[in-house]
Design a protein around this motif. Structure first.
Motif, PDB file in Angstrom:
ATOM      1  N   ALA A 189       0.829  -1.205   0.000  1.00  0.00           N
ATOM      2  CA  ALA A 189       0.000   0.000   0.000  1.00  0.00           C
ATOM      3  C   ALA A 189       0.866   1.258   0.000  1.00  0.00           C
ATOM      4  N   THR A 190       1.998   1.201   0.692  1.00  0.00           N
ATOM      5  CA  THR A 190       2.913   2.340   0.714  1.00  0.00           C
ATOM      6  C   THR A 190       3.503   2.587  -0.665  1.00  0.00           C
ATOM      7  N   MET A 191       3.912   1.523  -1.352  1.00  0.00           N
ATOM      8  CA  MET A 191       4.457   1.679  -2.701  1.00  0.00           C
ATOM      9  C   MET A 191       3.388   2.214  -3.660  1.00  0.00           C
ATOM     10  N   ASP A 192       2.146   1.743  -3.505  1.00  0.00           N
ATOM     11  CA  ASP A 192       1.057   2.263  -4.339  1.00  0.00           C
ATOM     12  C   ASP A 192       0.875   3.762  -4.102  1.00  0.00           C
ATOM     13  N   ARG A 193       0.881   4.156  -2.839  1.00  0.00           N
ATOM     14  CA  ARG A 193       0.672   5.562  -2.506  1.00  0.00           C
ATOM     15  C   ARG A 193       1.781   6.441  -3.068  1.00  0.00           C
ATOM     16  N   ARG A 194       3.001   5.924  -3.039  1.00  0.00           N
ATOM     17  CA  ARG A 194       4.145   6.699  -3.534  1.00  0.00           C
ATOM     18  C   ARG A 194       4.321   6.594  -5.048  1.00  0.00           C
ATOM     19  N   ARG A 195       3.472   5.783  -5.689  1.00  0.00           N
ATOM     20  CA  ARG A 195       3.582   5.553  -7.131  1.00  0.00           C
ATOM     21  C   ARG A 195       4.993   5.087  -7.486  1.00  0.00           C
ATOM     22  N   ALA A 196       5.445   4.094  -6.745  1.00  0.00           N
ATOM     23  CA  ALA A 196       6.794   3.567  -6.919  1.00  0.00           C
ATOM     24  C   ALA A 196       6.929   2.867  -8.264  1.00  0.00           C
ATOM     25  N   THR A 197       8.156   2.802  -8.754  1.00  0.00           N
ATOM     26  CA  THR A 197       8.425   2.080  -9.993  1.00  0.00           C
ATOM     27  C   THR A 197       8.321   0.577  -9.745  1.00  0.00           C
ATOM     28  N   GLY A 198       8.247  -0.179 -10.830  1.00  0.00           N
ATOM     29  CA  GLY A 198       8.055  -1.621 -10.727  1.00  0.00           C
ATOM     30  C   GLY A 198       9.137  -2.343  -9.958  1.00  0.00           C
ATOM     31  N   SER A 199      10.343  -1.779  -9.908  1.00  0.00           N
ATOM     32  CA  SER A 199      11.448  -2.461  -9.233  1.00  0.00           C
ATOM     33  C   SER A 199      11.230  -2.580  -7.731  1.00  0.00           C
ATOM     34  N   TYR A 200      10.302  -1.784  -7.169  1.00  0.00           N
ATOM     35  CA  TYR A 200      10.026  -1.852  -5.733  1.00  0.00           C
ATOM     36  C   TYR A 200       8.912  -2.848  -5.398  1.00  0.00           C
ATOM     37  N   TYR A 201       8.305  -3.436  -6.417  1.00  0.00           N
ATOM     38  CA  TYR A 201       7.265  -4.442  -6.198  1.00  0.00           C
ATOM     39  C   TYR A 201       7.905  -5.818  -6.365  1.00  0.00           C
ATOM     40  N   LEU A 247      13.384  -2.426   3.947  1.00  0.00           N
ATOM     41  CA  LEU A 247      12.028  -2.176   3.454  1.00  0.00           C
ATOM     42  C   LEU A 247      11.209  -1.594   4.597  1.00  0.00           C
ATOM     43  N   ALA A 248      10.338  -0.656   4.274  1.00  0.00           N
ATOM     44  CA  ALA A 248       9.511  -0.045   5.315  1.00  0.00           C
ATOM     45  C   ALA A 248       8.208   0.443   4.703  1.00  0.00           C
ATOM     46  N   GLY A 249       7.204   0.581   5.546  1.00  0.00           N
ATOM     47  CA  GLY A 249       5.926   1.104   5.089  1.00  0.00           C
ATOM     48  C   GLY A 249       5.056   1.475   6.270  1.00  0.00           C
ATOM     49  N   SER A 250       4.019   2.257   5.993  1.00  0.00           N
ATOM     50  CA  SER A 250       3.095   2.653   7.061  1.00  0.00           C
ATOM     51  C   SER A 250       1.708   2.881   6.481  1.00  0.00           C
ATOM     52  N   THR A 251       0.710   2.764   7.332  1.00  0.00           N
ATOM     53  CA  THR A 251      -0.668   3.050   6.945  1.00  0.00           C
ATOM     54  C   THR A 251      -0.925   4.551   7.070  1.00  0.00           C
ATOM     55  N   GLY A 252      -2.101   4.984   6.601  1.00  0.00           N
ATOM     56  CA  GLY A 252      -2.475   6.382   6.779  1.00  0.00           C
ATOM     57  C   GLY A 252      -2.507   6.789   8.241  1.00  0.00           C
ATOM     58  N   PRO A 253      -3.206   6.029   9.106  1.00  0.00           N
ATOM     59  CA  PRO A 253      -3.182   6.357  10.537  1.00  0.00           C
ATOM     60  C   PRO A 253      -1.775   6.303  11.125  1.00  0.00           C
ATOM     61  N   GLY A 254      -0.949   5.406  10.610  1.00  0.00           N
ATOM     62  CA  GLY A 254       0.423   5.324  11.094  1.00  0.00           C
ATOM     63  C   GLY A 254       1.209   6.585  10.792  1.00  0.00           C
ATOM     64  N   ARG A 255       1.042   7.117   9.581  1.00  0.00           N
ATOM     65  CA  ARG A 255       1.746   8.356   9.232  1.00  0.00           C
ATOM     66  C   ARG A 255       1.275   9.508  10.113  1.00  0.00           C
ATOM     67  N   ARG A 256      -0.031   9.578  10.315  1.00  0.00           N
ATOM     68  CA  ARG A 256      -0.567  10.695  11.094  1.00  0.00           C
ATOM     69  C   ARG A 256      -0.175  10.617  12.564  1.00  0.00           C
TER      70      ARG A 256
END
Length: 346
Positions: A189-201, A247-256
């Motif tokens: 979900a974090t990569m989707d939000r950041r519009r990451a390139t395919g190499s991060y998937y 590797l790292a990621g967070s949810t919307g509530p996590g960021r806030r």
């Protein structure tokens, strides 16, 4: 080369070479390199003259834009840092790379690229390669953190960590399947939000193998709210003296709720109880972007220069592959191919 080893079939011999590496860097371990094995991608290491160079040998036939029967290849370093790690004294870098060049020509390698290890005195000079400055990396000095704790962070990070603590967020090392699957969902979900390139998937097989490294070469830190809901996660790779945010990621509530800052602080707390001297956070997507600026808040004065290396073994073949990639996009009426980095045909 004296030996070119496969991460799976030659694992015992590869491990013997890795154990001679004083800092036991995770990027040189066969199980790390094996995470990137896929159709047309072989996880290998060149071992010779007191050095080990982990790399991926990639068959270009596996690319969707090449023609059937394509028999050329290229070489890349797995996602992370790389180069020829020094495992013994008296290494001749010119001879090492000359032997690797000969092997590459014999195996129809068109070109090679590498993200070069930050501690340059622990890898061989890249003799015959071209080097380009890349985005700097942020590195936390854990000796400084041991002395100052979170006072070594910027004031904004300290404030956010306190807010997260008051909100009831907690951090723990978790390796069970449920925590791992939660992290995978958060990461995607974090990569989707950041519009990451395919190499991060990364592939499912990659995540299965990475999960297998937990407790050995890696740890998973998970931040949860007061109800136990996972808000953030971070995979940290471990050598004997350095740790790496991988590797790292967070949810919307996590960021806030500043879960990321709380997690980084907890990782530093965990690391200073062990032998680690540095925590490498990595850099940004572009020089001096907001991501690098954010990471440097944890490491004031910890900016470290970083370079990539490239080498073309067959100029004519390289130019032809670039033309083939552009021609494929034109023929299929696709958006024009714009290379983000070397090689230009990828």
């Amino acid at each position: 080369m004296s030996l070119v080893l496969h991460a799976e079939t030659d694992r015992a011999r590869w491990l013997e070479a890795w154990r001679a590496l004083p800092t036991r860097e995770p990027f040189a371990h066969p199980d790390f390199v094996a995470m990137f094995a896929a159709r047309g991608v072989r996880p290998l290491a060149a071992v010779d003259s007191g050095a080990i160079f982990p790399f991926l040998l990639r068959d270009l036939e596996a690319e969707h834009w090449t023609e059937p029967g394509e028999n050329r290849r290229d070489v890349a370093v797995p996602y992370g840092y790389g180069g020829a790690f020094v495992t013994g004294p008296g290494v001749d870098p010119d001879l090492f790379w000359k032997r690797f060049d000969s092997w590459a020509h014999d195996h129809r390698v068109v070109c090679a690229d590498a993200r070069i290890f930050l501690q340059r005195d622990e890898v061989l000079p890249m003799s015959g390669w071209s080097e380009q400055p890349a985005c700097d990396s942020a590195v936390v000095d854990l000796a400084r953190y041991r002395a100052l704790r979170d006072q070594s962070f910027s004031s904004s990070v300290r404030r956010n960590i306190r807010q997260a603590g008051r909100a009831g967020l907690t951090v723990a090392v978790e390796h069970d399947e449920a925590a791992w699957q939660a992290f995978r969902e958060i990461y995607r979900a974090t990569m989707d939000r950041r519009r990451a390139t395919g190499s991060y998937y990364f592939t499912d097989a990659f995540f299965v193998r990475l999960h297998g490294l937990l407790g050995n070469l890696a740890r998973l830190f998970v931040v949860r709210d007061a109800s136990g809901e996972p808000l953030s996660g971070e995979v940290v790779l471990l050598g004997t003296t350095r740790a790496y945010s991988y590797l790292a990621g967070s949810t919307g509530p996590g960021r806030r709720s500043h879960a990321n800052e709380l997690c980084k602080g907890a990782v530093c707390d965990w690391l200073v109880r062990g032998p680690w001297q540095e925590f490498v956070l990595g850099g940004g997507n572009r020089p001096d972007d907001a991501l690098l600026e954010y990471k440097l808040r944890f490491a004031p004065g910890g900016r470290r220069s970083y370079s990539t290396g490239s080498k073309v073994y067959d100029e004519a073949a390289y130019a032809e592959l670039v033309r083939l990639r552009h021609a494929f996009h034109e023929r299929e009426r696709l958006e024009a191919h714009v290379p983000r980095r070397f090689p230009a045909y990828r």
